[in-house]
Design a protein around this motif. Structure first.
Motif, mmCIF file in Angstrom:
data_model
loop_
_atom_site.group_PDB
_atom_site.id
_atom_site.type_symbol
_atom_site.label_atom_id
_atom_site.label_comp_id
_atom_site.label_asym_id
_atom_site.label_seq_id
_atom_site.Cartn_x
_atom_site.Cartn_y
_atom_site.Cartn_z
ATOM 1 N N GLY A 43 37.576 -63.858 -95.430
ATOM 2 C CA GLY A 43 36.124 -63.886 -95.499
ATOM 3 C C GLY A 43 35.475 -64.854 -94.536
ATOM 4 N N GLU A 44 36.242 -65.343 -93.547
ATOM 5 C CA GLU A 44 35.697 -66.291 -92.579
ATOM 6 C C GLU A 44 36.244 -65.970 -91.204
ATOM 7 O OE1 GLU A 44 35.155 -71.098 -91.966
ATOM 8 O OE2 GLU A 44 36.847 -70.404 -93.169
ATOM 9 N N SER A 45 35.375 -65.739 -90.252
ATOM 10 C CA SER A 45 35.817 -65.453 -88.897
ATOM 11 C C SER A 45 36.418 -66.695 -88.256
ATOM 12 C CB SER A 45 34.642 -64.971 -88.036
ATOM 13 O OG SER A 45 35.055 -64.816 -86.691
ATOM 14 N N THR A 46 37.542 -66.511 -87.565
ATOM 15 C CA THR A 46 38.151 -67.604 -86.825
ATOM 16 C C THR A 46 38.205 -67.282 -85.332
ATOM 17 O OG1 THR A 46 40.350 -66.693 -87.376
ATOM 18 C CG2 THR A 46 39.515 -68.508 -88.744
ATOM 19 N N ARG A 47 37.296 -66.420 -84.875
ATOM 20 C CA ARG A 47 37.225 -66.132 -83.440
ATOM 21 C C ARG A 47 36.818 -67.405 -82.696
ATOM 22 N NH1 ARG A 47 32.183 -65.512 -85.172
ATOM 23 N NH2 ARG A 47 30.482 -65.836 -83.668
ATOM 24 N N PRO A 48 37.183 -67.534 -81.413
ATOM 25 C CA PRO A 48 36.785 -68.726 -80.660
ATOM 26 C C PRO A 48 35.273 -68.943 -80.707
ATOM 27 C CG PRO A 48 38.413 -67.490 -79.429
ATOM 28 C CD PRO A 48 38.036 -66.638 -80.613
ATOM 29 N N GLY A 49 34.877 -70.163 -81.016
ATOM 30 C CA GLY A 49 33.465 -70.516 -81.066
ATOM 31 C C GLY A 49 32.791 -70.291 -82.393
#
Length: 266
Positions: A43-49
């Motif tokens: 449920g949490e994006s870990t994409r760069p930035g």
């Protein structure tokens, strides 16, 4: 085969597609039908930035989806860096905690995993998504990742987690450039020498886009990298990976079956 269920509005390749809980559950069951052995709910994006979502929102996104998938018979893991989310997800039926920080982001995570007895993915991590690009500095990426993963594994075991329930992940794309990711994939044997099952999570990542980029340097969109993902997954399977984490299961499942058949024929 670990299938990805992103219950987020902003993940790098499919953000928003499965943000509705009912759609997320259906997608998870579709992945199982396509051959996923495990569905990984995050449920949490870990994409760069990416900035962090707050705990209450992450719980709201993740727990109902984990509960419904587990009730339907799916084997479920939870992709989270928060102990509170991991705890609620395990209570809802998750059997594995996939923490991209390896327990570093939340000091309560490792004791929680030890207490629940859940399996635990420990990923190589150098910091949160908001600034991880600046941390992609290596002299010898394979040697440094192996050393840092070994140190983290030993710390987690020392804190009470059963070593037989730990899976290691080199963290492709996390504080790593394309050249680093490719070097790690070329030396999966060095990572396997750590003696634990290995998860390879290459699906749709930016380094694949760089490999596939045209002469103008234009990267194909993330959702056009599934064939490349299948190729990496087949190689990883041939090199003894415990699992591959993918967005689209069927092409990767087919590629892995072919790799296994070739291996059996040698």
């Amino acid at each position: 085969m670990m299938g990805v269920v992103n219950v987020t509005p902003d993940s790098f390749s499919d953000g928003g597609l499965w943000f509705d809980p009912e759609r997320a559950v259906k997608h998870g069951l579709d992945l199982v039908a396509a051959g996923a052995d495990l569905v990984d709910v995050g449920g949490e994006s870990t994409r760069p930035g990416a900035s962090r979502v707050d705990e209450a929102e992450e719980l709201r996104r993740v727990v109902p989806v984990v509960r419904e998938l587990a009730a339907a018979g799916a084997v479920v893991s939870v992709d989270t860096m928060r102990a509170a989310v991991a705890e609620r997800a395990v209570e809802a039926g998750a059997v594995l905690v996939n923490d991209v920080s390896g327990g570093l982001a939340d000091p309560r995570m490792v004791p929680l995993v030890a207490a629940t007895g859940a399996a635990f993915v420990v990923m190589h991590w150098r910091g949160h998504s908001i600034d991880m690009v600046s941390r992609a500095r290596y002299g010898d990426v394979v040697g440094e990742v192996v050393t840092e993963l070994r140190q983290r594994f030993e710390a987690v075991v020392g804190a009470g987690v059963d070593p037989e329930r730990i899976v290691l992940d080199p963290g492709l794309g996390f504080a790593k450039d394309a050249e680093h990711d490719l070097a790690l994939l070329a030396r999966l044997d060095a990572l396997r020498a750590l003696g634990r099952p290995l998860l390879v999570a290459a699906s749709r990542k930016r380094f694949l886009g760089r490999v596939l980029a045209g002469g103008d340097g234009h990267l194909p969109p993330a959702r056009e990298r599934d064939a490349a993902t299948a190729a990496v997954s087949a190689i990883a399977a041939r090199e003894g990976a415990w699992a591959v984490r993918v967005h689209q299961v069927r092409p990767t499942a087919d590629a892995v079956r072919v790799a296994r058949a070739i291996e059996a024929a040698t």
